[in-house]
Design a protein around this motif. Structure first.
Motif, short mmCIF file in Angstrom:
data_model
loop_
_atom_site.label_atom_id
_atom_site.label_comp_id
_atom_site.label_asym_id
_atom_site.label_seq_id
_atom_site.Cartn_x
_atom_site.Cartn_y
_atom_site.Cartn_z
N VAL A 189 0.81 -1.22 0.00
CA VAL A 189 0.00 0.00 0.00
C VAL A 189 0.84 1.27 0.00
O VAL A 189 0.48 2.25 -0.67
CB VAL A 189 -1.00 -0.03 1.18
CG1 VAL A 189 -1.65 1.32 1.39
CG2 VAL A 189 -2.07 -1.09 0.94
N PRO A 190 2.00 1.33 0.70
CA PRO A 190 2.78 2.57 0.65
C PRO A 190 3.53 2.80 -0.66
O PRO A 190 4.01 3.91 -0.87
CB PRO A 190 3.79 2.39 1.80
CG PRO A 190 3.29 1.25 2.61
CD PRO A 190 2.54 0.38 1.67
N ARG A 191 3.65 1.78 -1.51
CA ARG A 191 4.57 1.93 -2.63
C ARG A 191 4.01 1.51 -3.98
O ARG A 191 4.75 1.49 -4.97
CB ARG A 191 5.87 1.18 -2.35
CG ARG A 191 5.74 -0.24 -1.85
CD ARG A 191 7.12 -0.85 -1.59
NE ARG A 191 7.99 0.00 -0.81
CZ ARG A 191 8.14 -0.09 0.51
NH1 ARG A 191 7.51 -1.02 1.18
NH2 ARG A 191 8.96 0.72 1.15
N MET A 192 2.73 1.21 -4.06
CA MET A 192 2.14 0.93 -5.37
C MET A 192 0.62 1.11 -5.30
O MET A 192 0.03 1.02 -4.23
CB MET A 192 2.47 -0.49 -5.84
CG MET A 192 1.93 -1.59 -4.95
SD MET A 192 2.28 -3.24 -5.61
CE MET A 192 4.05 -3.23 -5.60
N ALA A 193 0.04 1.38 -6.44
CA ALA A 193 -1.42 1.51 -6.49
C ALA A 193 -2.06 0.15 -6.23
O ALA A 193 -1.65 -0.86 -6.80
CB ALA A 193 -1.84 2.06 -7.85
N VAL A 194 -3.07 0.14 -5.37
CA VAL A 194 -3.79 -1.09 -5.02
C VAL A 194 -5.26 -0.89 -5.31
O VAL A 194 -5.86 0.12 -4.91
CB VAL A 194 -3.59 -1.45 -3.53
CG1 VAL A 194 -4.52 -2.59 -3.11
CG2 VAL A 194 -2.14 -1.81 -3.25
N ASP A 195 -5.85 -1.85 -6.00
CA ASP A 195 -7.29 -1.84 -6.30
C ASP A 195 -7.83 -3.22 -5.95
O ASP A 195 -7.63 -4.18 -6.68
CB ASP A 195 -7.53 -1.51 -7.76
CG ASP A 195 -9.02 -1.38 -8.12
OD1 ASP A 195 -9.86 -1.97 -7.40
OD2 ASP A 195 -9.33 -0.71 -9.12
N VAL A 196 -8.50 -3.32 -4.81
CA VAL A 196 -8.94 -4.63 -4.34
C VAL A 196 -9.95 -5.27 -5.29
O VAL A 196 -10.01 -6.50 -5.41
CB VAL A 196 -9.51 -4.56 -2.91
CG1 VAL A 196 -8.40 -4.23 -1.92
CG2 VAL A 196 -10.65 -3.54 -2.80
N TYR A 276 -2.19 12.52 1.54
CA TYR A 276 -0.83 12.93 1.16
C TYR A 276 -0.29 12.08 0.02
O TYR A 276 0.20 12.60 -0.99
CB TYR A 276 0.08 12.85 2.38
CG TYR A 276 1.51 13.27 2.11
CD1 TYR A 276 1.85 14.62 2.09
CD2 TYR A 276 2.50 12.33 1.87
CE1 TYR A 276 3.16 15.01 1.83
CE2 TYR A 276 3.81 12.72 1.60
CZ TYR A 276 4.13 14.06 1.58
OH TYR A 276 5.42 14.45 1.32
N VAL A 277 -0.37 10.75 0.14
CA VAL A 277 0.18 9.90 -0.92
C VAL A 277 -0.68 9.96 -2.17
O VAL A 277 -0.17 9.85 -3.29
CB VAL A 277 0.36 8.44 -0.44
CG1 VAL A 277 1.36 8.37 0.70
CG2 VAL A 277 -0.95 7.80 -0.04
N ALA A 278 -2.00 10.14 -2.00
CA ALA A 278 -2.86 10.23 -3.18
C ALA A 278 -2.53 11.47 -4.00
O ALA A 278 -2.59 11.45 -5.24
CB ALA A 278 -4.33 10.24 -2.75
N ALA A 279 -2.18 12.56 -3.33
CA ALA A 279 -1.84 13.79 -4.05
C ALA A 279 -0.55 13.63 -4.85
O ALA A 279 -0.42 14.20 -5.94
CB ALA A 279 -1.71 14.95 -3.05
N ILE A 280 0.39 12.84 -4.33
CA ILE A 280 1.64 12.59 -5.06
C ILE A 280 1.41 11.58 -6.18
O ILE A 280 1.91 11.73 -7.29
CB ILE A 280 2.72 12.09 -4.09
CG1 ILE A 280 3.06 13.18 -3.07
CG2 ILE A 280 3.98 11.65 -4.85
CD1 ILE A 280 3.93 12.70 -1.94
N GLY A 281 0.64 10.54 -5.87
CA GLY A 281 0.35 9.49 -6.83
C GLY A 281 1.18 8.25 -6.56
O GLY A 281 2.42 8.32 -6.57
N LEU A 282 0.52 7.15 -6.31
CA LEU A 282 1.25 5.92 -5.96
C LEU A 282 2.01 5.35 -7.15
O LEU A 282 3.05 4.69 -6.95
CB LEU A 282 0.29 4.90 -5.36
CG LEU A 282 0.01 5.17 -3.87
CD1 LEU A 282 -1.32 4.61 -3.43
CD2 LEU A 282 1.14 4.62 -3.00
N ASP A 283 1.56 5.59 -8.35
CA ASP A 283 2.34 5.15 -9.51
C ASP A 283 3.68 5.90 -9.56
O ASP A 283 4.73 5.31 -9.87
CB ASP A 283 1.56 5.38 -10.80
CG ASP A 283 0.42 4.39 -10.98
OD1 ASP A 283 0.48 3.29 -10.38
OD2 ASP A 283 -0.54 4.71 -11.70
N ALA A 284 3.64 7.19 -9.25
CA ALA A 284 4.88 7.97 -9.23
C ALA A 284 5.79 7.52 -8.09
O ALA A 284 7.01 7.44 -8.26
CB ALA A 284 4.55 9.46 -9.09
N ILE A 285 5.21 7.21 -6.94
CA ILE A 285 6.00 6.72 -5.81
C ILE A 285 6.66 5.39 -6.17
O ILE A 285 7.84 5.16 -5.90
CB ILE A 285 5.11 6.57 -4.56
CG1 ILE A 285 4.65 7.95 -4.07
CG2 ILE A 285 5.86 5.83 -3.44
CD1 ILE A 285 3.59 7.91 -2.99
#
Length: 389
Positions: A189-196, A276-285
């Motif tokens: 969850v902290p380092r990639m986009a997750v879609d259950v 906070y992480v949504a504003a940055i974007g998990l794909d970018a992270i």
């Protein structure tokens, strides 16, 4: 991308840069989360769900808004999100409350939090092996699964190797024999986009403190119909419909699984972390951390006395060992260089046995990590090698 300025903890007491490479254990907190927690503990503070006064009602709205943010982050519905103290409690909840106990298929790389709860709750455990590069061997899982298995519980991302599970295929395999799939998403969850919904899993557990939020808060997502069929795990206030000495009836999910006064402030902090992480974007992270992993592995691969563990496409984590140097010694010397890594078995002793080591050194990245942190790590490793000659 590193966003170091957002994280007040990334300096030493003397004001020098602190090269924090232990994000897989717990992430540093951005000022936005600190501010949200401070405000919730101060001028906004009141209990939730019970008060008829204005501040309590407003705090309840904030608490439930945090639940909605968690649901949005992972693609679920808010009434399918149960707040827990962390992933450990979430997995314990499922292990004890899932009504159809039977055999559970785990893997060799699981964290202790995804092993011990199943043992304590009386499940029969089977263990899926790994591929040579350290991924869960889903071909082996396909051969091992039988109708006796009612649960498959795998790490979405290994906390030691950084290996990423093909979760969609894992779900297909579990469902083919009538089992449910639980994913330990602490490192994902902290380092990639997750879609259950896209993953088609049945349970998803993660901790807030690895997602740049507070400790003491996490979440269990589960399909609504599964939660409806599960009895409560703990009893107390807030999880009831009506209580008499003869009989108690229970609230619907998710409240059924949130006995007692909840971690109000922590949940609000987690909601701020999600924002906070949504504003940055998990794909970018994810892309940022992938570049750091690739650079670190390339540098370590050039050292003849270093052994690398895990796959080349590890997510955010690099585990390694230096011949003739115990990881604890390396960690101590690196600390003198203001570099923080994790050294030990990482709550994954079965995996250590599989790797043939007692411990590894682990450098793990966050969205605030950068090339300066890698350079400091490499300088510390070279100094350690000179010391141990």
């Amino acid at each position: 991308m590193s966003r170091k300025a957002d994280f007040p903890g990334l300096v030493t007491s003397s004001g020098k840069p602190w090269h924090y490479l232990d994000s897989a254990a717990t992430a540093q907190k951005p000022q936005a989360v600190i501010d949200a927690v401070t405000k919730a503990l101060g001028v906004d503070y009141a209990t939730v769900h019970r008060g008829v006064y204005t501040r309590s009602a407003e705090m309840t709205l904030g608490y439930e808004a945090a639940r909605r943010r968690v649901a949005q982050l992972i693609g679920g519905r808010e009434d399918e999100v149960v707040f827990t103290r962390g992933a450990t409690e979430a997995i314990n909840l499922v292990a004890y409350s899932y009504p159809n106990k039977g055999r559970v298929l785990l893997s060799t790389l699981e964290h202790h939090s995804n092993i011990v709860p199943w043992q304590l709750a009386g499940w029969q455990i089977d263990v899926c092996p790994l591929t040579p590069d350290g991924k869960i061997d889903l071909d082996a899982a396909e051969r091992m699964l039988t109708p006796e298995h009612t649960m498959v519980a795998f790490a979405h991302v290994s906390n030691v190797l950084g290996s990423v599970l093909d979760a969609k295929r894992a779900a297909e395999l579990a469902h083919s024999v009538g089992a449910k799939l639980l994913l330990d998403g602490c490192q994902a969850v902290p380092r990639m986009a997750v879609d259950v919904a896209a993953l088609d899993c049945d349970f998803y557990a993660f901790s807030g403190h690895k997602l740049y939020g507070p400790t003491g808060i996490g979440a269990l997502w589960a399909r609504g119909e599964i939660l409806d069929a599960m009895p409560p795990w703990q009893g107390g206030g807030s999880m009831i419909d009506r209580v008499t000495f003869e009989k108690t009836t229970y609230a619907p999910p998710p409240q059924r699984f949130e006995a007692g006064t909840p971690a109000i402030v922590e949940a609000i902090g987690l909601g701020a972390a999600c924002d906070y992480v949504a504003a940055i974007g998990l794909d970018a992270i994810h892309a940022h951390e992938a570049r750091l992993v690739a650079a670190t592995r390339e540098a370590l691969r050039g050292m003849n006395d270093v052994t690398l563990f895990g796959p080349e496409d590890a997510a955010g984590i690099v585990s390694f060992a230096i011949r003739g140097v115990h990881p604890h010694d390396l960690g101590t010397i690196l600390d003198e260089e203001d570099v923080a890594i994790r050294a030990g078995h990482h709550c994954a002793q079965p995996l250590m046995e599989h790797l043939g080591v007692d411990a590894t050194a682990r450098a793990s990245f966050g969205l605030y990590s950068d090339e300066d942190d890698i350079a400091a790590l490499l300088r510390g490793i070279e100094r350690t090698k000179r010391i141990f000659g």
